[in-house]
Structure formats: C-alpha cells, structure tokens
Design an enzyme around this catalytic site. Sequence first.
Site, mmCIF file in Angstrom:
data_model
loop_
_atom_site.group_PDB
_atom_site.id
_atom_site.type_symbol
_atom_site.label_atom_id
_atom_site.label_comp_id
_atom_site.label_asym_id
_atom_site.label_seq_id
_atom_site.Cartn_x
_atom_site.Cartn_y
_atom_site.Cartn_z
ATOM 1 C CD1 TRP A 89 -1.511 2.280 2.146
ATOM 2 C CD2 TRP A 89 -3.015 1.442 0.724
ATOM 3 N NE1 TRP A 89 -2.526 3.197 2.034
ATOM 4 C CE2 TRP A 89 -3.463 2.706 1.164
ATOM 5 C CE3 TRP A 89 -3.795 0.724 -0.170
ATOM 6 C CZ2 TRP A 89 -4.652 3.263 0.733
ATOM 7 C CZ3 TRP A 89 -4.988 1.279 -0.593
ATOM 8 C CH2 TRP A 89 -5.403 2.535 -0.153
ATOM 9 C CG HIS A 90 2.693 2.895 3.439
ATOM 10 N ND1 HIS A 90 2.843 4.102 4.067
ATOM 11 C CD2 HIS A 90 1.690 2.255 4.086
ATOM 12 C CE1 HIS A 90 1.969 4.196 5.061
ATOM 13 N NE2 HIS A 90 1.269 3.083 5.091
ATOM 14 C CG ASP A 91 6.341 0.404 -3.678
ATOM 15 O OD1 ASP A 91 7.211 1.303 -3.670
ATOM 16 O OD2 ASP A 91 6.238 -0.426 -4.598
ATOM 17 C CG ASN B 222 6.658 5.038 4.057
ATOM 18 O OD1 ASN B 222 5.462 4.868 3.886
ATOM 19 N ND2 ASN B 222 7.394 5.709 3.192
#
Length: 110
Positions: free
Chosen positions: A39-41, A69
């Site tokens: 999700w964060h990527d 992150n």
Amino acid sequence: MAVPVVDDEYLKQIEKARRDLRALISSMNCAPIMLRLAWHDAGTFDSATKTGGPNGSIRFEEEYTHGANAGLKIAIDLLEPIKTKVPKITYANLYQVHCCIFVAGRMVIP
C-alpha cells in the site's frame, strides 16, 4: 523502467517467490505488514504528473524513513532473502503482485 521478459525462467521464479512468500507469511504471521508495504509503495502516485506509484522504490532509505512508512523496513528486510533467490522478478512485482494477491487471497471478511 525496464519491463521484465516473461519467459519460462521468469515463470519459474514467480512460482518460487509464491511458495517462499506463502511460507514466510505463514511462519512469521506477517500478512498485515506485507499488505501495508504494498500500500505504501503504491501511495506515491501523483495523478497530476502521472509519476510515482508502485515501483519498489520504498526499499530506498529516503522513502522507508519517512514518518508514514515507520516500521516498513521490517517487511523489506523479510522479503530481501526471497528477492535474492528470484532476481528476474522486480521489487515492484514482489511487493505488489505477490504480497497483495497472496494477502488478499487469505483474508476472511465476516
């Protein structure tokens, strides 16, 4: 960004990554952090410029040390031994396709 060539060796490496991810997630109970990593990527996508997005760049210190992150270096480090075994698979594919599909396939929604 280079696009991987999907040949027999690539397909074998995908299967190897799948098996290793399944074992890792089962043994370490780390599905939530793997989903969060994916999700964060992907969260760097900028719709105005059509840049960023799920490209594996979260593995670089400049990104994983960003406050939002926090803790994702754990997931990155857990995946590195798998990535070493499957060099034809990009970091983006390892983080996105394999983590998301595997985790989503295991989720139970009441």
